[in-house]
Every structure is written in structure tokens, then in C-alpha cells.
Design an enzyme around this catalytic site. Structure first.
Site, PDB file in Angstrom:
ATOM      1  N   ASN A  37       0.817  -1.229   0.000  1.00  0.00           N
ATOM      2  CA  ASN A  37       0.000   0.000   0.000  1.00  0.00           C
ATOM      3  C   ASN A  37       0.847   1.274   0.000  1.00  0.00           C
ATOM      4  OD1 ASN A  37       0.780  -0.469   2.632  1.00  0.00           O
ATOM      5  ND2 ASN A  37      -1.139   0.218   3.540  1.00  0.00           N
ATOM      6  N   GLU A  97       3.998  -3.767  12.656  1.00  0.00           N
ATOM      7  CA  GLU A  97       2.930  -2.777  12.477  1.00  0.00           C
ATOM      8  C   GLU A  97       1.852  -3.492  11.696  1.00  0.00           C
ATOM      9  OE1 GLU A  97       0.668  -0.509  10.455  1.00  0.00           O
ATOM     10  OE2 GLU A  97       2.460   0.485   9.636  1.00  0.00           O
ATOM     11  N   CYS A 122      -3.409   1.204   6.873  1.00  0.00           N
ATOM     12  CA  CYS A 122      -3.697   0.604   8.192  1.00  0.00           C
ATOM     13  C   CYS A 122      -4.318   1.619   9.130  1.00  0.00           C
ATOM     14  CB  CYS A 122      -2.406   0.103   8.829  1.00  0.00           C
ATOM     15  SG  CYS A 122      -1.696  -1.243   7.913  1.00  0.00           S
ATOM     16  N   GLU A 178       7.780   3.008  14.947  1.00  0.00           N
ATOM     17  CA  GLU A 178       8.653   3.374  13.820  1.00  0.00           C
ATOM     18  C   GLU A 178       8.597   4.885  13.650  1.00  0.00           C
ATOM     19  OE1 GLU A 178       6.739   0.515  10.853  1.00  0.00           O
ATOM     20  OE2 GLU A 178       8.891   0.148  10.733  1.00  0.00           O
TER      21      GLU A 178
HETATM   22  C1  SIN Z   1       0.238   1.729   6.720  1.00  0.00           C
HETATM   23  O1  SIN Z   1      -0.837   1.726   6.171  1.00  0.00           O
HETATM   24  O2  SIN Z   1       0.752   0.665   7.072  1.00  0.00           O
HETATM   25  C2  SIN Z   1       1.024   2.986   6.975  1.00  0.00           C
HETATM   26  C3  SIN Z   1       0.229   4.211   6.906  1.00  0.00           C
HETATM   27  C4  SIN Z   1       1.014   5.470   7.156  1.00  0.00           C
HETATM   28  O3  SIN Z   1       2.230   5.437   7.383  1.00  0.00           O
HETATM   29  O4  SIN Z   1       0.399   6.513   7.141  1.00  0.00           O
END
Ligand code: SIN
Length: 527
Positions: free
Chosen positions: A200, A300, A334, A508
Site C-alpha cells: 500500500n 505494524e 492501516c 517506527e
Molecule cells: C500503513 O498503512 O501501514 C502505513 C500508513 C502510514 O504510514 O500513514
């Protein structure tokens, strides 16, 4: 390098034209390669076609799979094959780990300033190649160019941030209660790091981990997602041009052998840390593999973010926040809002304003300037969204907008709004990872906090309110790792990004370099 099918057609027609013009002999290999390079540049629109790399990278060399296998990468907007990439396995993974172990000896000995300087060169090259790197993101992931440029900036910011962090991994001097002794704490890089990333954010999820690892003095073996390997490979090409030595970064590309490669990256005793972004189920499996050798892990994993709009909120701001938060990456992040709770007195107004804005979205190919939202990554993702929509409607939800796959070759799904979604609907139980906004009415603060926390995961949560007391109360009560109050956009390189509950372990970005270092205490006695 791997020209796209369009590129191949272009080369073939050029060769046919050469024959028609009486040049019956084929051009030399060098000229043919140059032609392929031109064709590739033309087909993908890159200024620098040598950023299109289609091999794995081990010990400073671009390499194919030992057994010659390849897998295809597809453009999700057109369903066209972009090219093929080596399908590597256990042998290549072990070679990559061995190369990273060897390189660790010298990379970890470089001064922090030397690593900072190399990372800043890498950052500068990323900036110089902004257009090409953003195009690669759009080609393989489908997100619109504007959004791809946003991801590119986000991605580069991790390299810059961790270059700056490299020189600040301070230790400690602890006053000692024992006579004649001095207490000192130092930090040292953990060693070889396995990096496993999702499709993604084809670029930013690589740099968020790689930047921290390299800055700390670790070396890395990356397994990029099989859907979007090109962005990772282009980044590695630039890191190499920046002067990052052979063996410090290695890439094992794989698709069919993903289970054995993933397992080796977690079980191999020479790997000292695993950093993974992806689903909760895969995260749990990798965590188990890594436990055998007691490795450090950062995971994550998935979220199921609540997005709460209280009746004292600025409704316009809340609608804008929901649009950004829910539909970024066509809902494939996410941290995307998954359950949108709206207080009953403003529910109807919020729902109609949101539906009006969503109706103005233009879904399409990311290279079309009119496009506001791109495709989903593949048809399985489309099917999952459809399942969530159908399930909610069957349970009594009302379809306000969208609700189905869009025509065309790509994996497009209409941005969708469902109202009055019951809490037992699938969309309330698990993240949709797609462009489905599920609206749920609530009455009180106490009730909505209970609903918001009624899930096994806890990555991000959002709410809109102008009552400062409520802002503190709700921010503290949400069981998540990250809260957005009066904003739907929280992601930055400088923050501690990560979740609680089954959303993962570790942080992170921010001070995340610490996750790649061991703390060592040294007592200086006999003074
Ligand atoms: C993710 O969807 O894993 C990361 C999203 C983000 O860093 O904003």
C-alpha cells in the site's frame, strides 16, 4: 531491465521497420539494449529508465533467481503486465543474509557522521528523482500521481529524519552508588535486520524501516511485496549510487516462495531483528518464528480505526477529516478510518455532506489528471469490499453512495457510504482496507468510547470535538497507539508510529532508531 508489453511492442515495430528499410541484420546487442531502454522509458514515462530494475540485489549485484523462476507484476489500473521479477527462494535468502552479515562488520564501524552523510546523499537523490519514483508508485500501486508524490515526499522524509537521528544515538552516564566505579551506557547496532513490507506504500514503508536500520549501523535484507517491487528496487539503485556499500542493503524478491523466504528471514540465527508491516495474522506468524532465536521485532499490523464526530465538532472540518482519513489510498491504509461514529443530533447532516463530497470523486487511472482516487490493488481486495458492503446491507444498513465494482479492466470499486451500519456487521469487526465509509449513530460519550474500544486491535483512532475537556478525556480513553483529534491526517516521519493490542509491537519513525540498537551497560571499576 524489463520493458513493459508496450515497450516490447515498440521495440519489435522498430526492428521490423529496420528490416523493411533493407537493414535485414539485427542491430547489435548493445543497440538492442539501448532500444529496449528507450522503449521502457517511453512506456513508463520515466526520465531515467535505469531506475527500472527487475532483479533481486545481493551483495551489491543485481541477480536472478537461481532456479530461473519469475513472477509477473501487474498495473492494477489496467490489468496489464508490467514485467517479471525473479521468484527467489531459500538459497538466495541465505546468501543475502550472509552478505548482510559480512557487510555489517564494516558498516557498523563507520562513524555516525559517515552514515549520516551517505543517507543525506541518498535523500538528495530521492528528491532529484521525485517524478520518476512517484511514477513508479502510480504504475505499480495505482494511486493517483498527486498522492504518489505525497508518498514520495513522506518516503524521502524518513531517510532525511534518520540521517539526522544517526548522529544523536546518545548514551548515558549514571552516577554510581559504589565507590571507585563509573557507570556508562552505550548503544550499539543490533546487526542484520529483515525488512518485510506491504504494497500500500511501495516506497515509504521501505524507507521507514531501512532509514532507521542503516542510520543505527545495521545492514538489511528486504523482502518487498510481490505486487509492488519496482519502487523498492529503484530506491536500492539510488542508495547504491549514493555510495552505500555492497552487502549493506540486499533485496530478495519472491512470490511463490514467500512462505519459506519469510520464515528464513525470521528464523535465521544471523538475523538479529525483524521489522514487518502487514496483516495481523502474518505478523503473529512471523513473531512466532522470530521467538525461536529471541530476536527483536517491530510489527505494524492491521487496524480498525474508529473515527468519532461529536455534536460540538466543526462539521466541515470533520467531513474533510473523514474524506482524507477514510479514502487515502482508496481506503488501503492501516490507519484509515474504518468505523465512523456520528452523534445522533448531527448524524443526518454529516451523512449528507459526506455523501455530497464523495459523489464528486473521480475514480480512475492514476495518470489521468482528473483522477482523485485510484484502483484497489487486485481483484481479491475488490471482493473483500463487496463482501463487507453486502453483509452490512443484509443486516439493515442503508446504501447512500456507491456499493459496487466499477466497469473496466482495473480493480476499481466505487467509493461507498453506508448509513446505520449495525455493530455486528463485518465492517465493524475487521478492517475493510477499501473505500467503504461505514456510518454508525451514537448517543453519548461513554457509549461511543465503549464501541470504539470493542475490538482486538488498536492502531489509530480519530475524533472531532471542540470541548477541551472532552478532547483530553477521549484521547486518553481510546485504546490505540495514535490519536488524531480534529484531524484525519497523522502520518509523519517524526512521530512514534505504531499500535497497541493486536496492532503490533514497537514504534517506527520518531525515536524508532532505538529499535535497531542494543543498550549496553559498562561499569568502569577499580578507579
Ligand atoms: C500503513 O498503512 O501501514 C502505513 C500508513 C502510514 O504510514 O500513514
Amino acid at each position: 531491465m524489463s520493458p513493459s508489453t508496450t515497450g516490447v511492442k515498440l521495440v519489435s515495430s522498430t526492428l521490423r521497420a529496420a528490416q523493411r528499410n533493407g537493414k535485414s541484420t539485427l542491430p547489435s546487442l548493445k543497440n538492442r539494449l539501448a532500444l529496449y531502454r528507450m522503449a521502457s522509458t517511453y512506456a513508463w514515462g520515466l526520465k531515467d529508465a535505469s531506475l527500472i530494475r527487475s532483479q533481486g540485489f545481493i551483495d551489491g549485484k543485481w541477480v536472478d533467481a537461481k532456479e530461473g523462476g519469475k513472477f509477473a507484476v501487474t498495473n492494477p489500473s489496467t490489468a496489464e503486465e508490467l514485467g517479471s521479477i525473479p521468484d527467489m527462494g531459500l538459497n538466495e535468502t541465505q546468501e543475502a543474509i550472509a552478505a548482510a552479515s559480512k557487510a555489517f562488520k564494516s558498516w557498523s564501524k563507520k562513524t555516525a557522521k559517515e552514515r549520516h552523510d551517505l543517507l543525506m546523499k541518498f535523500f538528495a537523490l530521492m528528491k532529484e528523482n521525485e517524478d520518476d519514483l512517484s511514477r513508479l508508485i502510480t504504475i505499480e500501486n495505482g494511486k493517483p500521481m498527486k498522492e504518489a508524490k505525497g508518498e514520495h515526499a513522506y518516503s524521502a522524509s524518513f531517510i532525511e529524519w534518520f540521517a539526522e537521528e544517526a548522529v544523536r544515538t546518545y548514551g548515558e552516564f549514571i552516577p554510581c552508588p559504589l565507590p571507585g566505579t563509573r557507570n556508562v551506557v552505550i548503544k550499539q547496532p543490533v546487526g542484520v535486520v529483515s525488512i518485510l513490507t506491504p504494497w500500500n506504500f511501495p516506497s515509504a514503508m521501505i524507507t521507514r524501516k531501512l532509514g532507521a536500520a542503516l542510520a543505527a549501523g545495521c545492514t538489511a535484507v528486504i523482502k518487498p511485496p510481490s505486487e509492488t517491487p519496482y519502487s523498492c528496487l529503484a530506491l536500492v539503485e539510488l542508495a547504491t549510487r549514493a555510495g552505500i556499500p555492497p552487502g549493506v542493503i540486499n533485496v530478495v524478491t519472491t512470490h511463490a516462495n514467500i512462505a519459506e523466504v519469510g520464515r528464513e528471514l525470521c528464523e535465521n540465527a544471523d538475523v538479529k531483528k525483524v521489522s514487518f508491516t502487514g496483516s495481523t495474522s502474518v505478523g503473529k506468524m512471523l513473531y512466532k518464528y522470530a521467538a525461536g532465536t529471541m530476536k527483536k521485532v517491530s510489527i505494524e499490523a492491521g487496524g480498525n480505526a474508529p473515527f468519532i464526530v461529536f455534536d460540538d465538532a466543526d462539521i466541515d472540518a470533520a467531513v474533510e477529516g473523514a474524506l482524507v482519513c477514510k479514502f487515502r489510498g482508496s481506503g488501503q491504509t492501516c490507519v484509515c478510518a474504518n468505523r465512523i461514529y456520528v452523534q445522533s443530533s448531527i448524524y443526518a447532516e454529516f451523512a449528507s455532506r459526506l455523501a455530497e463530497k464523495v459523489a464528486a470523486f473521480k475514480v480512475g487511472d492514476g495518470f489521468d489528471e482528473q483522477t482523485t482516487h485510484g484502483p484497489l490493488i487486485h481483484d481479491r481486495a475488490v471482493e473483500k469490499v463487496q463482501t463487507h458492503v453486502d453483509d452490512a446491507v443484509k443486516r439493515g444498513a442503508q446504501l447512500l453512495h456507491g456499493g459496487k465494482r466499477l466497469d473496466g479492466k482495473g480493480s476499481f470499486f466505487a467509493p461507498t457510504i453506508l448509513a446505520d451500519v449495525p455493530k455486528d456487521a463485518l465492517v465493524c469487526q475487521e478492517e475493510t482496507f477499501g473505500p467503504l465509509a461505514a456510518l454508525i449513530k451514537f448517543e453519548t460519550e461513554e457509549e461511543v468510547i465503549k464501541l470504539a474500544n470493542d475490538t482486538s486491535v488498536g492502531l489509530a483512532g480519530y475524533f472531532f470535538s471542540r470541548d477541551v475537556g472532552r478532547v483530553w478525556r477521549v484521547a486518553e480513553a481510546l485504546e490505540v497507539g495514535m490519536v488524531g483529534t480534529n484531524t484525519g491526517a497523522i502520518s509523519q516521519a517524526v512521530i512514534p508510529f505504531g499500535g497497541v493490542k493486536e496492532s503490533g509491537l514497537g514504534r517506527e519513525g520518531g525515536h524508532g532508531i532505538e529499535e535497531y540498537m542494543n543498550v549496553k551497560f559498562i561499569a568502569f571499576g577499580g578507579l
